[in-house]
Design an enzyme around this catalytic site. Structure first.
Site, PDB file in Angstrom:
ATOM      1  N   GLY A   1       0.820  -1.223   0.000  1.00 38.48           N
ATOM      2  CA  GLY A   1       0.000   0.000   0.000  1.00 38.48           C
ATOM      3  C   GLY A   1       0.845   1.260   0.000  1.00 38.48           C
ATOM      4  O   GLY A   1       0.501   2.263  -0.637  1.00 38.48           O
TER       5      GLY A   1
ATOM      6  N   TYR B   1      -6.921 -18.087   3.668  1.00 38.86           N
ATOM      7  CA  TYR B   1      -6.480 -16.917   2.887  1.00 38.86           C
ATOM      8  C   TYR B   1      -6.880 -17.094   1.414  1.00 38.86           C
ATOM      9  O   TYR B   1      -7.406 -16.175   0.787  1.00 38.86           O
ATOM     10  CB  TYR B   1      -4.965 -16.781   3.048  1.00 38.86           C
TER      11      TYR B   1
ATOM     12  N   LYS C   1      -9.499 -14.714  -0.709  1.00 43.06           N
ATOM     13  CA  LYS C   1      -9.001 -14.021  -1.906  1.00 43.06           C
ATOM     14  C   LYS C   1      -9.773 -14.475  -3.156  1.00 43.06           C
ATOM     15  O   LYS C   1     -10.038 -13.670  -4.040  1.00 43.06           O
ATOM     16  CB  LYS C   1      -7.495 -14.224  -2.062  1.00 43.06           C
TER      17      LYS C   1
ATOM     18  N   VAL D   1       5.179 -11.223  -2.247  1.00 42.06           N
ATOM     19  CA  VAL D   1       5.814  -9.901  -2.290  1.00 42.06           C
ATOM     20  C   VAL D   1       6.590  -9.703  -0.987  1.00 42.06           C
ATOM     21  O   VAL D   1       6.130 -10.135   0.084  1.00 42.06           O
ATOM     22  CB  VAL D   1       4.742  -8.796  -2.427  1.00 42.06           C
TER      23      VAL D   1
END
Ligand SMILES: NC(=O)C1=CN([C@@H]2O[C@H](COP(=O)(O)OP(=O)(O)OC[C@H]3O[C@@H](n4cnc5c(N)ncnc54)[C@H](O)[C@@H]3O)[C@@H](O)[C@H]2O)C=CC1
Ligand SMILES: CCCCCC(=O)CC\C=C/C=C/C=C/[C@@H](O)[C@@H](O)CCCC(=O)O
Length: 261
Positions: free
Chosen positions: A18, A150, A154, A185
């Site tokens: 973000g 998760y 998603k 990431v």
């Protein structure tokens, strides 16, 4: 759409992906509100970004699981910069142990933020329209045995994006919906220290950590994801798309559509 001069809210923008998205949008001339539950990291990040980009960025403490917080973030942004035209629903956690929290933050809160965003952005509500980008994950496209909760939320998020994009209300809102779906990431969320806290089953954790060390588990930079978010914002032809971000390339993945009429 043009990013220069646009007004953006980035949830979970205090750190990680973000923060990289916020930086990219500021570089391209947007005004940005970072809405994040972590006010220590948020204040630090905004100070750093104000030094680099001036008063084009503000921080608003916001827990995306709370309606009032989200509405206040939109109000503060509108009061400071004008009508919001871009929302980046990025805030998220990975917690297979407290799976209710994962469902609450990664799915329910994304839906909440979207509904509130439409109150502000929807042309039918006096807004200017625009675009909403979601940070899903490659786990929203393929099954991941080491993180089933998760992966489930998603997948749910990708389904929400695809469905909102074909809502009978789409023209009234004047808003496009797309998802970015990165592989791993390099952020706090994917670090071994965090993974050890959020995966309870030792057999599963062992496989996850081994997987993270193989050639298959390429670790992207947060800026790689930011580049794809910019692409989804700028290209007005994109709606209901899932853009998978891999090392050195991106791929649009469209699951099949059945004719149910
Ligand atoms: N790191 C990775 O490998 C990948 C991450 N993602 C997704 O990217 C998004 C961002 O994650 P990262 O930057 O990796 O993690 P991160 O942990 O570095 O950053 C997440 C940010 O979200 C904020 N946040 C968490 N709960 C919140 C809440 N209730 N309200 C407001 N803010 C909240 C945190 O304070 C933090 O600033 C998540 O949705 C994640 O699922 C997607 C693919 C890969
Ligand atoms: C390909 C996984 C993408 C998920 C990226 C995220 O959103 C979460 C990031 C955190 C950890 C990522 C771990 C990735 C592990 C994989 O290399 C491998 O261990 C997964 C094995 C696949 C399986 O469980 O069947």
């Amino acid at each position: 759409m043009k990013i220069e001069g646009s007004v953006v809210i980035v949830t979970g923008g205090a750190q990680g992906i973000g923060k990289a998205i916020s930086k990219s949008l500021l570089t391209l001339g947007a005004k940005v509100c970072i809405a994040d539950v972590n006010n220590v990291e948020g204040d630090k990040t905004v100070k750093e970004l104000v030094d680099a980009y001036g008063n084009s960025v503000i921080f608003q403490q916001c827990d995306v699981t709370k309606d009032d917080d989200v509405r206040n973030a939109f109000k503060a942004t509108t009061d400071t910069f004008g009508d919001v035209t871009i929302t980046v629903n990025n805030a998220g956690i990975l917690d297979e142990i407290n799976f209710s929290r994962t469902i609450a933050v990664d799915l329910e809160a994304q839906i909440r933020c979207t509904m509130i965003a439409l109150e502000f952005m929807g042309r039918n509500n006096g807004g200017k329209g625009g675009t909403i980008v979601f940070n899903a994950s490659a786990a929203g496209i393929v099954p991941i045995g080491v993180m089933p909760v998760y992966a489930a939320v998603k997948h749910g998020l990708v389904g929400f994006v695809r469905s909102m994009a074909i809502s009978p209300r789409i023209e009234d809102w004047g808003v496009r919906f797309n998802a970015v779906c990165p592989i791993s990431v390099d952020t706090n969320l994917s670090r071994e220290e965090n993974l050890r806290k959020v995966v309870g089953d030792p057999v599963v954790l062992d496989q996850l950590l081994k997987g993270m060390k193989t050639a298959h588990s390429v670790i992207l930079k947060p800026s790689d994801v930011a580049e794809s978010v910019v692409k989804l914002i700028e290209d007005d032809s994109l709606n209901g798309k899932s853009l998978v971000v891999l090392e050195g390339k991106t791929i649009f993945v469209d699951p099949p559509v059945l004719d149910l009429q």
